[in-house]
Design an enzyme around this catalytic site. Structure first.
Site, PDB file in Angstrom:
ATOM      1  N   LYS A 175      40.717 -23.579  32.704  1.00  0.00           N
ATOM      2  CA  LYS A 175      40.141 -23.877  34.022  1.00  0.00           C
ATOM      3  C   LYS A 175      39.723 -22.629  34.778  1.00  0.00           C
ATOM      4  O   LYS A 175      38.776 -22.652  35.556  1.00  0.00           O
ATOM      5  CB  LYS A 175      41.119 -24.704  34.851  1.00  0.00           C
ATOM      6  CG  LYS A 175      41.223 -26.129  34.342  1.00  0.00           C
ATOM      7  CD  LYS A 175      41.534 -27.126  35.418  1.00  0.00           C
ATOM      8  CE  LYS A 175      41.370 -28.542  34.908  1.00  0.00           C
ATOM      9  NZ  LYS A 175      42.383 -28.913  33.879  1.00  0.00           N
ATOM     10  N   GLU A 202      39.851 -29.877  44.837  1.00  0.00           N
ATOM     11  CA  GLU A 202      40.700 -31.037  44.623  1.00  0.00           C
ATOM     12  C   GLU A 202      41.583 -30.723  43.430  1.00  0.00           C
ATOM     13  O   GLU A 202      41.240 -29.892  42.603  1.00  0.00           O
ATOM     14  CB  GLU A 202      39.844 -32.261  44.306  1.00  0.00           C
ATOM     15  CG  GLU A 202      39.364 -32.351  42.844  1.00  0.00           C
ATOM     16  CD  GLU A 202      38.386 -31.263  42.420  1.00  0.00           C
ATOM     17  OE1 GLU A 202      37.759 -30.661  43.307  1.00  0.00           O
ATOM     18  OE2 GLU A 202      38.263 -31.019  41.200  1.00  0.00           O
ATOM     19  N   SER A 207      43.136 -26.195  24.776  1.00  0.00           N
ATOM     20  CA  SER A 207      42.659 -25.958  26.144  1.00  0.00           C
ATOM     21  C   SER A 207      43.716 -25.322  27.047  1.00  0.00           C
ATOM     22  O   SER A 207      43.381 -24.663  28.023  1.00  0.00           O
ATOM     23  CB  SER A 207      42.163 -27.266  26.752  1.00  0.00           C
ATOM     24  OG  SER A 207      43.152 -28.274  26.660  1.00  0.00           O
TER      25      SER A 207
HETATM   26  C1  LIG Z   1      42.418 -30.093  33.171  1.00  0.00           C
HETATM   27  C2  LIG Z   1      42.739 -29.913  31.761  1.00  0.00           C
HETATM   28  C3  LIG Z   1      42.047 -30.610  30.740  1.00  0.00           C
HETATM   29  C4  LIG Z   1      41.006 -31.647  31.018  1.00  0.00           C
HETATM   30  O1  LIG Z   1      39.868 -31.199  31.694  1.00  0.00           O
HETATM   31  P1  LIG Z   1      38.471 -31.026  30.975  1.00  0.00           P
HETATM   32  O2  LIG Z   1      37.539 -30.805  32.113  1.00  0.00           O
HETATM   33  O3  LIG Z   1      38.175 -32.286  30.225  1.00  0.00           O
HETATM   34  O4  LIG Z   1      38.555 -29.860  30.076  1.00  0.00           O
HETATM   35  C5  LIG Z   1      42.360 -30.333  29.427  1.00  0.00           C
HETATM   36  N1  LIG Z   1      43.316 -29.443  29.101  1.00  0.00           N
HETATM   37  C6  LIG Z   1      44.008 -28.768  30.042  1.00  0.00           C
HETATM   38  C7  LIG Z   1      45.045 -27.807  29.597  1.00  0.00           C
HETATM   39  C8  LIG Z   1      43.740 -28.970  31.395  1.00  0.00           C
HETATM   40  O5  LIG Z   1      44.442 -28.292  32.324  1.00  0.00           O
END
Ligand SMILES: *Cc1c(COP(=O)(O)O)cnc(C)c1O
Length: 410
Positions: A100, A122, A392
């Site tokens: 993020k 948000e 992610s």
């Molecule tokens: C917020 C988040 C997501 C989902 O958000 P996307 O916009 O779909 O990438 C996925 N993995 C993690 C670790 C997150 O914090």
């Protein structure tokens, strides 16, 4: 990596001038926000064309975020599954523990360049709130984060993090007191204070130009990974996999591979308790409830009942728990640029544990949905096939949930 070509925009034919990816996207906002979005489009284009902005962004990504994040060969997982060779793109190693920040840092730099020193954001689980508070502290911006009071109670450590980082966290008591309501309040604040305020949006969602801008800032994931996998595996992957909440980490990975017809791109939505249960966040996989519609500024696939009422969603991972999905994913799906599937809560929890034990990596529950698809796909592929999966984020934030779900004791 050449710091001047870190972020590109306008390299594809979508979105068009109106912000449409085919029939998805656009900007469905109150009149008062139209001038602000127009101003943002112009400022964004100018910033992207300015080598100084590009350099500052790339420099911070390197010296602050910790980019490039590595690609790791998952040797034991590959051997265990007995098929394709598996590689992990390590966004869990970025500062604050997820992808993020790639987007937050880009938008915060843009806000500063536009002379807007007040940030509204948000947050659902708190991850985007923490990223926004972090970059606001870094750049000296005044940060206000809207968060549903139910989410605040569930995600206390992130509320404390935001406060320690100097942000104001504003509880939202309307509706279901979760993410959707927090977004409504953040938009309301933006409408009221539009001259001085920048809305720092957390995923590839919302009115144009946000889905494009967030994609561009997150495309660093795929740009890096494409180079790295060739070094590590000796060639490009056969399959790229990422989880899809709003869709920012997935679109960030996919973009570098979107023109390779022989590379399969797979997005994984939250299957929750299963599609049949109705308790999930599978906008694409549920043919009864997932239909095109408008939610919070953009036209995409939205979980809704026959009357168009937005459905409540469920996922064990808070970051995938949203009724709509980024419009570019709807476009990718319709044009078969990418394919979409689901992993249930149970499959994600099993994948979470497998990655812990075989690779020494505690993944985010969101990312574990991607790993669950790897566990299904790898054994069906030959040993010389290559899968790249985006990790992610890291799973420290999810320990309480996992401990409860698994009924663990000390
Ligand atoms: C917020 C988040 C997501 C989902 O958000 P996307 O916009 O779909 O990438 C996925 N993995 C993690 C670790 C997150 O914090």
């Amino acid at each position: 990596m050449d710091e001047n070509v870190y972020i590109k925009t306008g390299v594809t034919n979508v979105p068009d001038e109106g912000g449409y990816f085919g029939e998805y996207g656009g900007r469905f906002v109150p009149e008062t926000l139209v001038p602000a979005l127009d101003e943002l489009i112009v400022a964004y284009k100018e910033a992207m064309a300015d080598p100084e902005f590009q350099h500052e962004l790339a420099h911070l990504q390197t010296t602050y975020t910790g980019r490039p994040t590595p690609v790791t060969y998952a040797k034991r997982l590959s051997e265990h599954l007995g098929g394709a060779q598996i590689y992990l793109k390590r966004e869990d190693l970025a500062h604050t523990g997820a992808h993020k920040i790639n987007n937050a840092i880009g938008q915060a730099l843009l806000a500063k360049r536009m002379g807007k020193h007040r940030i509204v954001a948000e947050t659902g689980a708190g991850q985007h709130g923490v990223a926004s508070a972090t970059v606001s502290a870094l750049l000296g911006l005044d940060c206000h984060v809207y968060m549903g009071s139910v989410d605040m109670a569930r995600q206390k450590p992130n509320v404390f993090r935001m406060k320690l980082l100097g942000a104001e966290v504003i509880p939202v008591e309307s509706g279901s007191k979760t993410l959707k309501d927090a977004i409504n309040e953040a938009i309301r604040d933006w409408v009221t204070n539009v001259r001085t305020t920048f809305y720092l949006l957390g995923s590839a969602l919302g009115p144009h130009p946000y889905p494009m801008m967030v994609r561009d800032f997150q495309s660093v994931i795929g740009t890096e990974a494409r180079e790295q996998i060739v070094k590590e595996a000796g060639r490009l992957p056969d399959v790229c996999i990422a989880c899809v909440g709003g869709g920012s980490n997935a679109i960030g990975l996919f973009h570098a591979f979107r023109d390779d017809k022989n590379i399969e791109l797979i997005g994984v939505e939250a299957g929750g308790h299963g599609i049949a249960s109705g308790e999930h966040a599978a906008r694409f996989a549920d043919p009864n409830m997932g239909r095109p519609g408008v939610l919070q500024g953009t036209r995409s696939f939205v979980l809704q009942n026959a009357d168009g009422q937005i459905m409540n969603t469920h996922s064990v991972s808070a970051g995938l728990d949203y009724a709509s999905v980024g419009p570019e994913h709807a476009y990718f799906r319709e044009n078969e640029i990418a394919h979409y599937t689901v992993a249930t809560d149970d499959e994600a929890l099993a994948a979470f544990q497998t990655l812990c034990k075989l690779e020494g990596i505690i993944p985010a529950l969101e990312s574990s949905h991607g790993v669950a698809e790897v566990i299904k796909r790898a054994p069906t592929l030959p040993k010389d096939a290559v899968i790249l999966v985006n990790l992610s984020g890291r799973g420290d934030k999810d320990l309480d949930t996992v401990i409860k779900e698994l009924g663990m004791n000390v």
